[in-house]
Scaffold this motif. Sequence first.
Motif, PDB file in Angstrom:
ATOM      1  N   ALA A  63      -2.265  -2.149   6.796  1.00 25.74           N
ATOM      2  CA  ALA A  63      -1.678  -2.025   8.137  1.00 25.74           C
ATOM      3  C   ALA A  63      -0.272  -1.469   7.985  1.00 25.74           C
ATOM      4  CB  ALA A  63      -1.650  -3.380   8.846  1.00 25.74           C
ATOM      5  N   GLY A  99      -5.266   2.377  11.556  1.00 27.56           N
ATOM      6  CA  GLY A  99      -5.393   1.799  12.891  1.00 27.56           C
ATOM      7  C   GLY A  99      -5.677   0.311  12.905  1.00 27.56           C
ATOM      8  N   HIS A 117       0.859  -1.194   0.000  1.00 25.84           N
ATOM      9  CA  HIS A 117       0.000   0.000   0.000  1.00 25.84           C
ATOM     10  C   HIS A 117       0.892   1.240   0.000  1.00 25.84           C
ATOM     11  CE1 HIS A 117      -3.775   2.144   1.045  1.00 25.84           C
ATOM     12  NE2 HIS A 117      -3.016   2.884   1.834  1.00 25.84           N
ATOM     13  N   MET A 119      -4.091  10.519  -1.774  1.00 26.96           N
ATOM     14  CA  MET A 119      -4.695  11.535  -0.894  1.00 26.96           C
ATOM     15  C   MET A 119      -4.242  12.887  -1.416  1.00 26.96           C
ATOM     16  SD  MET A 119      -4.148   9.536   2.688  1.00 26.96           S
ATOM     17  CE  MET A 119      -2.938   8.426   1.959  1.00 26.96           C
TER      18      MET A 119
HETATM   19  O1  LIG Z   1      -3.723   6.174   4.463  1.00 33.93           O
HETATM   20  C1  LIG Z   1      -3.080   6.164   5.483  1.00 33.93           C
HETATM   21  C2  LIG Z   1      -3.037   7.384   6.368  1.00 33.93           C
HETATM   22  O2  LIG Z   1      -3.838   8.365   5.823  1.00 33.93           O
HETATM   23  C3  LIG Z   1      -2.245   4.958   5.852  1.00 33.93           C
HETATM   24  O3  LIG Z   1      -2.411   3.966   4.855  1.00 33.93           O
HETATM   25  C4  LIG Z   1      -2.609   4.392   7.209  1.00 33.93           C
HETATM   26  O4  LIG Z   1      -2.659   5.370   8.179  1.00 33.93           O
HETATM   27  C5  LIG Z   1      -1.704   3.265   7.618  1.00 33.93           C
HETATM   28  O5  LIG Z   1      -1.111   3.480   8.846  1.00 33.93           O
HETATM   29  P1  LIG Z   1      -1.523   2.769  10.222  1.00 33.93           P
HETATM   30  O6  LIG Z   1      -1.811   1.318   9.911  1.00 33.93           O
HETATM   31  O7  LIG Z   1      -0.330   2.977  11.082  1.00 33.93           O
HETATM   32  O8  LIG Z   1      -2.776   3.469  10.720  1.00 33.93           O
END
Ligand SMILES: O=C(CO)[C@H](O)[C@H](O)COP(=O)(O)O
Length: 220
Positions: free
Chosen positions: A194, A175, A31, A66
Amino acid sequence: MGIQIAPSILSADFARLADEAAAVSNADWLHVDVMDNHFVPNLTLGLPIVESLAKATDTPLDLHLMIEDPDRWAPGYVEAGASSVTFHVEACRAPIRTAREIRAKGARAAMALKPATPIEPYEDMLSELDMILIMTVEPGFGGQKFLDICLPKIRRAKALLDKHGLDLWIEIDGGVSAETIERCAEAGADVFVAGSAVYAADDPNAMIEKLRGLAEGAAQ
Ligand SMILES: O=C(CO)[C@H](O)[C@H](O)COP(=O)(O)O
Ligand SMILES: [Fe+2]
């Protein structure tokens, strides 16, 4: 396809991206979070790095854009080597055209929803997509706390797909950990991003298998 795990390189060492991709060889997807400091208050990486990363790994790239104006940029990420490209509906001016362009270039097309964005207004265009990404944190940063209030939306998305007989995947991002993944799988998610949970683990591949096992158990 069943349960799929997509580690986010947002939590990796950006100076060693090829090694960090190799460290999660059990992953179904890698990802990649593209942030422009306009759609979200953070800045990460863009086309040249995605192009290099695609050459450095055999794991398919799951791009999460994003950014403002994804209509303009999304097709270029397919050309750069992405196998799946997700745009945020809040930023997209022509989601149907953009999804069709992503698919026409040979990648899976997906639409992301921030935690406060409902799925229902997009019911009629779900057939244009291969995946829905339901954010379980406000986009912009890794390591945030999972938002339980997003679980009903996963259930409603699953019900809409069943109603129309569509086999889109439901991806969850933010999260996700051994503590939260079962709730999402029970609600109907199939692809789990993740970041910190995988890259902070002593053995990232073992954590991927742990997450996969928990989700598979909860999905049954
Ligand atoms: O799109 C995202 C943040 O905008 C990330 O993919 C996501 O936050 C992954 O991080 P974590 O698993 O530590 O929450
Ligand atoms: Fe993401």
